[in-house]
Design an enzyme around this catalytic site. Structure first.
Site, PDB file in Angstrom:
ATOM      1  N   LYS A  67      34.527  19.006  39.346  1.00 34.08           N
ATOM      2  CA  LYS A  67      33.619  19.128  38.700  1.00 34.08           C
ATOM      3  C   LYS A  67      32.227  19.611  39.361  1.00 34.08           C
ATOM      4  CE  LYS A  67      36.039  17.475  34.892  1.00 34.08           C
ATOM      5  NZ  LYS A  67      36.218  16.174  34.039  1.00 34.08           N
ATOM      6  N   GLN A 111      33.716  10.566  32.784  1.00 36.18           N
ATOM      7  CA  GLN A 111      35.206  10.701  33.072  1.00 36.18           C
ATOM      8  C   GLN A 111      36.023   9.754  32.663  1.00 36.18           C
ATOM      9  OE1 GLN A 111      36.123  13.493  35.132  1.00 36.18           O
ATOM     10  NE2 GLN A 111      38.066  12.716  34.545  1.00 36.18           N
ATOM     11  N   ASP A 134      31.374  17.699  26.853  1.00 30.20           N
ATOM     12  CA  ASP A 134      32.658  17.622  26.610  1.00 30.20           C
ATOM     13  C   ASP A 134      33.241  17.886  25.198  1.00 30.20           C
ATOM     14  OD1 ASP A 134      34.295  17.207  28.991  1.00 30.20           O
ATOM     15  OD2 ASP A 134      33.706  15.020  29.097  1.00 30.20           O
TER      16      ASP A 134
END
Ligand code: NAP
Length: 302
Positions: A67, A111, A134
């Protein structure tokens, strides 16, 4: 090394189209990089993404590195926070609260999975909904359900973009999704069944009575099960578009939820694993970050 499940075999078997997410994601990154470069040249601040990783899970470290690499390519400043495995929830929440207030941060990525003892739901909910790139915050899930603008989760968004950019018709088509998780199946059902995509959606799960029968009704079959080759060729109707979201680690590499070689004989188009949905997920994280950045820049100006 990870390798696609016999793409060449698929080609030999006469598959019409491989839905190449890797190539498309690269195109999208180039488009986004141009936008950022132009805006920064015109005096705008660059987009900023905070990336929080708690603990030393090896797979998470790889995901975070990928990422960050993608951010760098696009011109997004990724700000890493690598916290030890014994980080307390209070400390993590305090960091998130600080990032929520920082003007240089447009998106916050936490994460997952978090180490045991940390409440993922509470931590995700602590992220400001307008920095939740997200798309996991209940406010954004609610907006998605209501058809209101917000952040949709990256994997379902990536699936939609992959289908659209490959000119796969969705309007009026029967989409059968296998898997109803909050991060993939459920939001995917909302996106595909919304007014924009306008598909008719069936959402299957472990309680579905006759999975094969449901799958055989599909124009587009989308798999997010997490079981290698759970979907066999006899479950795929001729001419169907197959989107394999599953990522399963086998000793000889990565593999999706579909028996790829069997599916190639039936499908009119199919995603490989790896190289299909995975790269699109990261591209959509970047796209969501840019969306937040644009909105924030407009607010800063006006
Ligand atoms: P998950 O939370 O474990 O959900 C799996 C879903 O599959 C559940 O809804 C489960 O049903 C259903 N299921 C399990 N066995 C089934 C069966 N025999 N028949 C019908 N349905 C069954 O998984 P997830 O997080 O959605 O992830 C799914 C897969 O996608 C994983 O391989 C994951 O690694 C992959 N993934 C890929 C990306 C990407 O970017 N490519 C992103 C996210 C996830 P119940 O609800 O009834 O338990």
């Amino acid at each position: 090394m990870a390798r696609p499940c016999s793409i060449t075999t698929g080609a030999v078997m006469g598959i019409n189209k491989l839905l190449d997410g890797k190539a498309l994601a690269s195109e999208l990154r180039a488009e986004m990089a141009t936008e950022v470069r132009n805006a920064v040249a015109a005096g705008a601040r660059p987009p900023g993404l905070a990336v929080i990783l708690v603990g030393d899970d090896a797979a998470s470290q790889v995901y975070v590195r990928n990422k960050q690499r993608a951010c760098a390519e696009v011109g997004i400043v990724s700000v890493p926070f690598l916290l030890p495995v014994d980080t307390s929830e209070a400390k993590l929440q305090a960091l998130i609260a600080d990032l929520n207030g920082r003007p240089d941060i447009d998106g916050i990525l936490l994460q997952l999975p978090l180490p045991e003892g940390l409440d993922s739901r509470a931590c995700l909910d602590a992220i400001a909904a307008d920095k939740d790139v997200d798309g996991f915050h209940p406010a954004n899930m609610g907006k998605l359900a209501l058809g209101l603008p917000g952040f949709a989760p990256c994997t379902p968004l990536g699936v939609l973009e992959l289908l659209k950019r490959n000119n796969i018709e969705l309007d009026g088509k029967k989409a059968v999704i296998v898997g109803r998780s909050n991060i993939v199946g459920k939001p995917l059902a909302m996106l595909l069944g919304g007014k924009d995509a306008n598909a008719t959606v069936t959402l299957c799960h472990s309680g579905t009575r006759n999975l094969k029968e449901e799958c055989l009704k599909a124009d587009i079959l989308l798999l997010a099960v997490g079981r290698p080759k759970a979907i066999t060729a006899d479950m795929i109707p001729d001419g169907c578009v197959v989107v394999d979201i599953g990522v399963n680690r086998l000793p000889d590499g990565l593999c999706g939820d579909v028996d790829f070689e069997g599916a190639c004989a039936k499908a009119s188009a199919i995603t490989p694993v790896p190289g299909g949905v995975g790269p699109m997920t990261i591209a959509m994280l970047l796209a969501n970050t840019l969306k937040s950045w644009r909105e924030r820049l407009a607010q800063e100006k006006g």
